[in-house]
Scaffold this motif. Structure first.
Motif, PDB file in Angstrom:
ATOM      1  N   ILE A  37      20.792  27.193  33.595  1.00  0.00           N
ATOM      2  CA  ILE A  37      20.688  27.503  32.173  1.00  0.00           C
ATOM      3  C   ILE A  37      19.586  28.521  31.963  1.00  0.00           C
ATOM      4  N   ASN A  38      19.937  29.663  31.421  1.00  0.00           N
ATOM      5  CA  ASN A  38      18.958  30.680  31.074  1.00  0.00           C
ATOM      6  C   ASN A  38      18.800  30.631  29.561  1.00  0.00           C
ATOM      7  N   GLY A  39      17.900  29.766  29.117  1.00  0.00           N
ATOM      8  CA  GLY A  39      17.707  29.577  27.686  1.00  0.00           C
ATOM      9  C   GLY A  39      17.170  28.192  27.416  1.00  0.00           C
ATOM     10  N   ASN A  40      17.249  27.756  26.185  1.00  0.00           N
ATOM     11  CA  ASN A  40      16.740  26.454  25.785  1.00  0.00           C
ATOM     12  C   ASN A  40      17.767  25.372  26.052  1.00  0.00           C
ATOM     13  N   LEU A  41      17.279  24.156  26.181  1.00  0.00           N
ATOM     14  CA  LEU A  41      18.131  22.997  26.400  1.00  0.00           C
ATOM     15  C   LEU A  41      17.783  21.946  25.355  1.00  0.00           C
ATOM     16  N   SER A  42      18.779  21.411  24.705  1.00  0.00           N
ATOM     17  CA  SER A  42      18.576  20.314  23.773  1.00  0.00           C
ATOM     18  C   SER A  42      19.247  19.077  24.351  1.00  0.00           C
ATOM     19  N   VAL A  43      18.609  17.921  24.166  1.00  0.00           N
ATOM     20  CA  VAL A  43      19.173  16.670  24.650  1.00  0.00           C
ATOM     21  C   VAL A  43      19.323  15.713  23.478  1.00  0.00           C
ATOM     22  N   LYS A  44      20.180  14.726  23.650  1.00  0.00           N
ATOM     23  CA  LYS A  44      20.442  13.767  22.583  1.00  0.00           C
ATOM     24  C   LYS A  44      19.218  12.880  22.377  1.00  0.00           C
ATOM     25  N   THR A  45      18.808  12.737  21.118  1.00  0.00           N
ATOM     26  CA  THR A  45      17.689  11.867  20.770  1.00  0.00           C
ATOM     27  C   THR A  45      18.204  10.707  19.935  1.00  0.00           C
ATOM     28  N   VAL A  46      17.660   9.522  20.196  1.00  0.00           N
ATOM     29  CA  VAL A  46      18.022   8.340  19.420  1.00  0.00           C
ATOM     30  C   VAL A  46      16.764   7.525  19.138  1.00  0.00           C
ATOM     31  N   THR A  47      16.810   6.729  18.088  1.00  0.00           N
ATOM     32  CA  THR A  47      15.736   5.796  17.766  1.00  0.00           C
ATOM     33  C   THR A  47      16.309   4.393  17.838  1.00  0.00           C
ATOM     34  N   LEU A  48      15.636   3.524  18.577  1.00  0.00           N
ATOM     35  CA  LEU A  48      16.063   2.142  18.715  1.00  0.00           C
ATOM     36  C   LEU A  48      15.019   1.232  18.079  1.00  0.00           C
ATOM     37  N   THR A  49      15.444   0.401  17.152  1.00  0.00           N
ATOM     38  CA  THR A  49      14.561  -0.567  16.517  1.00  0.00           C
ATOM     39  C   THR A  49      14.768  -1.899  17.212  1.00  0.00           C
ATOM     40  N   GLY A  50      13.664  -2.541  17.572  1.00  0.00           N
ATOM     41  CA  GLY A  50      13.729  -3.811  18.281  1.00  0.00           C
ATOM     42  C   GLY A  50      14.402  -4.901  17.472  1.00  0.00           C
ATOM     43  N   SER A  51      14.930  -5.889  18.202  1.00  0.00           N
ATOM     44  CA  SER A  51      15.581  -7.035  17.563  1.00  0.00           C
ATOM     45  C   SER A  51      15.163  -8.290  18.312  1.00  0.00           C
ATOM     46  N   GLY A  52      15.751  -9.423  17.948  1.00  0.00           N
ATOM     47  CA  GLY A  52      15.395 -10.686  18.582  1.00  0.00           C
ATOM     48  C   GLY A  52      15.688 -10.717  20.073  1.00  0.00           C
ATOM     49  N   ALA A  53      16.816 -10.178  20.472  1.00  0.00           N
ATOM     50  CA  ALA A  53      17.185 -10.118  21.890  1.00  0.00           C
ATOM     51  C   ALA A  53      16.718  -8.778  22.457  1.00  0.00           C
ATOM     52  N   ALA A  54      16.836  -8.626  23.766  1.00  0.00           N
ATOM     53  CA  ALA A  54      16.472  -7.350  24.389  1.00  0.00           C
ATOM     54  C   ALA A  54      17.345  -6.236  23.801  1.00  0.00           C
ATOM     55  N   THR A  55      16.725  -5.135  23.433  1.00  0.00           N
ATOM     56  CA  THR A  55      17.450  -3.984  22.902  1.00  0.00           C
ATOM     57  C   THR A  55      17.826  -3.102  24.082  1.00  0.00           C
ATOM     58  N   LEU A  56      19.128  -2.878  24.265  1.00  0.00           N
ATOM     59  CA  LEU A  56      19.603  -2.115  25.414  1.00  0.00           C
ATOM     60  C   LEU A  56      19.433  -0.621  25.187  1.00  0.00           C
ATOM     61  N   ILE A  57      18.960   0.060  26.218  1.00  0.00           N
ATOM     62  CA  ILE A  57      18.873   1.515  26.208  1.00  0.00           C
ATOM     63  C   ILE A  57      20.107   2.009  26.957  1.00  0.00           C
ATOM     64  N   ASN A  58      21.058   2.580  26.238  1.00  0.00           N
ATOM     65  CA  ASN A  58      22.302   2.995  26.891  1.00  0.00           C
ATOM     66  C   ASN A  58      22.866   4.296  26.333  1.00  0.00           C
ATOM     67  N   ASP A  59      22.064   5.011  25.564  1.00  0.00           N
ATOM     68  CA  ASP A  59      22.558   6.242  24.973  1.00  0.00           C
ATOM     69  C   ASP A  59      21.373   7.171  24.749  1.00  0.00           C
ATOM     70  N   GLY A  60      21.612   8.459  24.839  1.00  0.00           N
ATOM     71  CA  GLY A  60      20.566   9.433  24.574  1.00  0.00           C
ATOM     72  C   GLY A  60      19.740   9.754  25.809  1.00  0.00           C
ATOM     73  N   VAL A  61      18.832  10.690  25.642  1.00  0.00           N
ATOM     74  CA  VAL A  61      17.900  11.084  26.698  1.00  0.00           C
ATOM     75  C   VAL A  61      16.473  10.881  26.209  1.00  0.00           C
ATOM     76  N   TYR A  62      16.174  11.357  25.000  1.00  0.00           N
ATOM     77  CA  TYR A  62      14.860  11.138  24.397  1.00  0.00           C
ATOM     78  C   TYR A  62      14.993   9.931  23.484  1.00  0.00           C
ATOM     79  N   ILE A  63      14.334   8.847  23.865  1.00  0.00           N
ATOM     80  CA  ILE A  63      14.489   7.579  23.159  1.00  0.00           C
ATOM     81  C   ILE A  63      13.182   7.235  22.452  1.00  0.00           C
ATOM     82  N   SER A  64      13.222   7.115  21.137  1.00  0.00           N
ATOM     83  CA  SER A  64      12.081   6.600  20.370  1.00  0.00           C
ATOM     84  C   SER A  64      12.323   5.122  20.168  1.00  0.00           C
ATOM     85  N   ILE A  65      11.406   4.287  20.674  1.00  0.00           N
ATOM     86  CA  ILE A  65      11.561   2.852  20.485  1.00  0.00           C
ATOM     87  C   ILE A  65      10.572   2.394  19.424  1.00  0.00           C
TER      88      ILE A  65
END
Length: 142
Positions: A37-65
């Motif tokens: 890639i000769n240029g900029n790269l953008s990756v998928k970002t997601v925000t995951l809010t915690g819950s009672g059970a373990a919150t699974l990380i299964n989507d995105g690249v940059y993850i805000s927890i």
């Protein structure tokens, strides 16, 4: 007829070998890697809010927890199923600690042979980590 058939088979074999080692270039006419890639790269970002059970990380690249309780668990997928997978994870909560775990294997700090089942992320200590699957475990950089 036999000669024509042989020529067609050779052309097909040459094309198959050529496409098997193809390199893709974005904004470059001569890629030097499988993906160049000769240029900029953008990756998928997601925000995951915690819950009672373990919150699974299964989507995105940059993850805000965003944990809602102390030591709330955020779980990486099984590294065996995702060799080479990379996540950038950041605890965006300024006051609450997040616990990062994995569905299988261990979490190893870079340069260490001692892994652990979980790591903790909070303000001033491991607020952001990059994790990479080696196909058996996760290596993390903070």
């Amino acid at each position: 007829m036999k000669r024509l058939k042989l020529i067609l088979i050779l052309i097909t074999a040459i094309c198959a070998v050529s496409f098997g080692f193809a390199q893709v270039g974005i904004n470059t006419s001569q890629p030097l890697s499988t993906l160049d890639i000769n240029g900029n790269l953008s990756v998928k970002t997601v925000t995951l809010t915690g819950s009672g059970a373990a919150t699974l990380i299964n989507d995105g690249v940059y993850i805000s927890i965003n944990p809602q309780a102390t030591d709330q668990e955020f779980q990486l997928p099984n590294p065996i199923n995702y060799p080479g997978r990379v996540y950038i994870i950041r605890n965006i909560n300024n006051t609450i600690t997040a616990k990062l775990t994995t569905a299988a294997g261990l979490l190893f700090p870079k340069g260490s042979t001692t892994g652990s089942a979980q790591i903790y992320m909070w303000e001033g200590n491991r607020r952001s980590v990059i994790v990479i699957s080696d196909g058996s475990n996760w290596t993390y950089f903070d």
